[in-house]
Design a protein around this motif. Structure first.
Motif, PDB file in Angstrom:
ATOM      1  N   ILE A  86       0.849  -1.188   0.000  1.00 43.06           N
ATOM      2  CA  ILE A  86       0.000   0.000   0.000  1.00 43.06           C
ATOM      3  C   ILE A  86       0.887   1.241   0.000  1.00 43.06           C
ATOM      4  CG2 ILE A  86      -1.638   1.378   1.323  1.00 43.06           C
ATOM      5  CD1 ILE A  86      -3.039  -1.106   2.165  1.00 43.06           C
ATOM      6  N   VAL A  87       0.693   2.087  -1.004  1.00 39.87           N
ATOM      7  CA  VAL A  87       1.458   3.327  -1.129  1.00 39.87           C
ATOM      8  C   VAL A  87       0.512   4.492  -0.876  1.00 39.87           C
ATOM      9  CG1 VAL A  87       2.801   4.795  -2.668  1.00 39.87           C
ATOM     10  CG2 VAL A  87       3.054   2.309  -2.789  1.00 39.87           C
ATOM     11  N   LYS A  88       0.779   5.260   0.175  1.00 41.94           N
ATOM     12  CA  LYS A  88      -0.081   6.390   0.511  1.00 41.94           C
ATOM     13  C   LYS A  88       0.319   7.629  -0.292  1.00 41.94           C
ATOM     14  CE  LYS A  88      -1.483   4.969   5.133  1.00 41.94           C
ATOM     15  NZ  LYS A  88      -1.661   5.386   6.546  1.00 41.94           N
ATOM     16  N   ILE A  89      -0.672   8.219  -0.950  1.00 35.41           N
ATOM     17  CA  ILE A  89      -0.463   9.431  -1.742  1.00 35.41           C
ATOM     18  C   ILE A  89      -1.496  10.464  -1.312  1.00 35.41           C
ATOM     19  CG2 ILE A  89      -0.440  10.427  -4.065  1.00 35.41           C
ATOM     20  CD1 ILE A  89       0.410   7.785  -5.183  1.00 35.41           C
ATOM     21  N   SER A  90      -1.083  11.681  -1.177  1.00 34.06           N
ATOM     22  CA  SER A  90      -1.996  12.749  -0.780  1.00 34.06           C
ATOM     23  C   SER A  90      -3.074  12.934  -1.839  1.00 34.06           C
ATOM     24  CB  SER A  90      -1.230  14.061  -0.583  1.00 34.06           C
ATOM     25  OG  SER A  90      -2.130  15.145  -0.426  1.00 34.06           O
ATOM     26  N   ILE A 102      -5.571  12.207  -7.843  1.00 33.73           N
ATOM     27  CA  ILE A 102      -4.625  11.095  -7.996  1.00 33.73           C
ATOM     28  C   ILE A 102      -4.769  10.391  -9.342  1.00 33.73           C
ATOM     29  CG2 ILE A 102      -3.948   8.828  -7.120  1.00 33.73           C
ATOM     30  CD1 ILE A 102      -4.451   9.880  -4.297  1.00 33.73           C
ATOM     31  N   PRO A 103      -5.945   9.887  -9.700  1.00 33.65           N
ATOM     32  CA  PRO A 103      -6.023   9.199 -10.991  1.00 33.65           C
ATOM     33  C   PRO A 103      -5.748  10.108 -12.182  1.00 33.65           C
ATOM     34  CG  PRO A 103      -8.203   9.440 -10.033  1.00 33.65           C
ATOM     35  CD  PRO A 103      -7.221   9.813  -8.973  1.00 33.65           C
ATOM     36  N   ARG A 104      -6.155  11.372 -12.097  1.00 32.74           N
ATOM     37  CA  ARG A 104      -5.868  12.281 -13.211  1.00 32.74           C
ATOM     38  C   ARG A 104      -4.369  12.501 -13.347  1.00 32.74           C
ATOM     39  NH1 ARG A 104      -9.838  15.931 -11.382  1.00 32.74           N
ATOM     40  NH2 ARG A 104      -8.329  17.635 -11.415  1.00 32.74           N
ATOM     41  N   ALA A 105      -3.666  12.617 -12.215  1.00 26.73           N
ATOM     42  CA  ALA A 105      -2.212  12.792 -12.257  1.00 26.73           C
ATOM     43  C   ALA A 105      -1.526  11.547 -12.805  1.00 26.73           C
ATOM     44  CB  ALA A 105      -1.687  13.115 -10.861  1.00 26.73           C
ATOM     45  N   LEU A 165       5.712   9.723  -6.215  1.00 31.70           N
ATOM     46  CA  LEU A 165       4.832   8.571  -6.007  1.00 31.70           C
ATOM     47  C   LEU A 165       3.877   8.395  -7.190  1.00 31.70           C
ATOM     48  CD1 LEU A 165       3.998   8.996  -2.221  1.00 31.70           C
ATOM     49  CD2 LEU A 165       5.737   7.543  -3.287  1.00 31.70           C
ATOM     50  N   ILE A 166       3.452   9.487  -7.763  1.00 28.82           N
ATOM     51  CA  ILE A 166       2.614   9.397  -8.976  1.00 28.82           C
ATOM     52  C   ILE A 166       3.393   8.744 -10.105  1.00 28.82           C
ATOM     53  CG2 ILE A 166       1.533  10.760 -10.806  1.00 28.82           C
ATOM     54  CD1 ILE A 166      -0.200  10.551  -8.331  1.00 28.82           C
ATOM     55  N   ARG A 167       4.654   9.137 -10.270  1.00 29.01           N
ATOM     56  CA  ARG A 167       5.490   8.523 -11.316  1.00 29.01           C
ATOM     57  C   ARG A 167       5.676   7.036 -11.054  1.00 29.01           C
ATOM     58  NH1 ARG A 167       8.466  13.330 -10.832  1.00 29.01           N
ATOM     59  NH2 ARG A 167      10.003  12.290  -9.475  1.00 29.01           N
ATOM     60  N   ILE A 184      -1.488  -1.206  -4.119  1.00 28.70           N
ATOM     61  CA  ILE A 184      -2.686  -0.391  -3.972  1.00 28.70           C
ATOM     62  C   ILE A 184      -2.274   1.024  -3.602  1.00 28.70           C
ATOM     63  CG2 ILE A 184      -4.869  -0.090  -2.736  1.00 28.70           C
ATOM     64  CD1 ILE A 184      -4.675  -3.105  -2.013  1.00 28.70           C
ATOM     65  N   VAL A 185      -2.783   1.993  -4.320  1.00 26.81           N
ATOM     66  CA  VAL A 185      -2.557   3.397  -3.984  1.00 26.81           C
ATOM     67  C   VAL A 185      -3.610   3.818  -2.973  1.00 26.81           C
ATOM     68  CG1 VAL A 185      -2.593   5.765  -4.854  1.00 26.81           C
ATOM     69  CG2 VAL A 185      -1.517   3.958  -6.209  1.00 26.81           C
ATOM     70  N   ASP A 186      -3.153   4.302  -1.843  1.00 27.71           N
ATOM     71  CA  ASP A 186      -4.053   4.727  -0.773  1.00 27.71           C
ATOM     72  C   ASP A 186      -4.214   6.238  -0.837  1.00 27.71           C
ATOM     73  OD1 ASP A 186      -5.439   5.303   1.515  1.00 27.71           O
ATOM     74  OD2 ASP A 186      -4.100   4.226   2.873  1.00 27.71           O
TER      75      ASP A 186
END
Length: 254
Positions: free
Chosen positions: A44-48, A168-171, A56-58, A210-212
């Motif tokens: 699980i990777v936490k992203i703002s 997040i998904p748009r980025a 993290l987006i990359r 999983i992106v959190d």
């Protein structure tokens, strides 16, 4: 030449140096004997969700470009994000969900310009709805261009597109430079997930990353409007976060 040796023997470590058995029996034993290891839990990777960290987006985008399937937050439920042009990744989405291959996959995109690359000439209703409700929980079904693999459209000739109101998904779409699949991250027939932990609990070792992005801002699916019928012009296929009345009133106002 000597014939192929049929009884190929191997010693079994830990069971005594004098005990031997044919290789085929060893392979059978290996398949039947539990390893004692627990299934690998998804990372699980936490992203703002407000200010997604670029690195993290990359990372997430690179995983998708490499053919991985990720759990990903949207502005509705968590979805399964993959490269729709990678047929092996598309297969994995269906396998992870135990989803019927007759059901097409919806896609998340970043703009109307990207929609024009994925669809045949778009009707006026598409542009009107996009101006009003995108980004947001509105999915539009349009005629797919020949660029999209038949597996994604399930041979329907149509594709469902949405620009989510979620950073997040748009980025990730922007970083990956491709649309991403958006089908919900759950087993077919089971409840949709609104947190990364719920995705991991339900899908277990079927998914590795999983992106959190926190809890989903709503627990209602997107509304789906079908724009592929030239006579009807538009029809609501599924009422969701945007009510059928709102859509009807929008078109009634012209």
């Amino acid at each position: 030449m000597r014939p192929l040796v049929r009884g190929f023997w191997r010693r079994l470590p830990g069971l005594g140096s004098r005990l031997t058995m044919p290789l085929r029996d060893m392979l059978s034993l290996a398949l039947e004997t539990p390893t004692g290891k627990e299934p690998v839990r998804a990372e699980i990777v936490k992203i703002s969700s407000e200010n997604p960290e670029a690195s993290l987006i990359r990372y997430a985008a690179d995983q998708i470009r490499a053919g991985e399937v990720l759990g990903m937050p949207t502005d509705t439920f968590y979805g399964l994000a993959s490269d729709p042009f990678n047929l092996r990744a598309v297969d994995r989405v269906y396998e992870i969900k135990s989803r019927s291959r007759h059901k097409p996959l919806s896609l998340l995109i970043e703009s109307v310009d990207q929609a024009e690359e994925l669809a045949q000439p778009l009707p006026e209703e598409f542009y009107a709805l996009a101006r009003k409700f995108w980004p947001g929980p509105l999915t539009m079904i349009v005629r797919a261009s020949s660029r999209l693999p038949l597996k994604v459209t399930a041979n329907t000739g149509n594709v469902a597109l949405r620009v989510p109101n979620s950073a997040i998904p748009r980025a990730v779409v922007e970083a990956a430079r491709i649309p991403i699949t958006a089908t919900s991250a759950n087993l077919s027939g089971e409840s949709e997930c609104t947190t990364a932990e719920a995705v991991r609990d339900q899908l277990k070792d079927r998914i590795s990353l999983i992106v959190d992005g926190g809890t989903s801002p709503r627990d209602v699916a997107s509304t789906i409007v079908d724009l592929t019928d030239e006579e009807a012009r538009w029809k609501i296929q599924r009422e969701g976060a945007i009510s059928a009345q709102v859509i009807s009133e929008f078109f009634a106002r012209g």
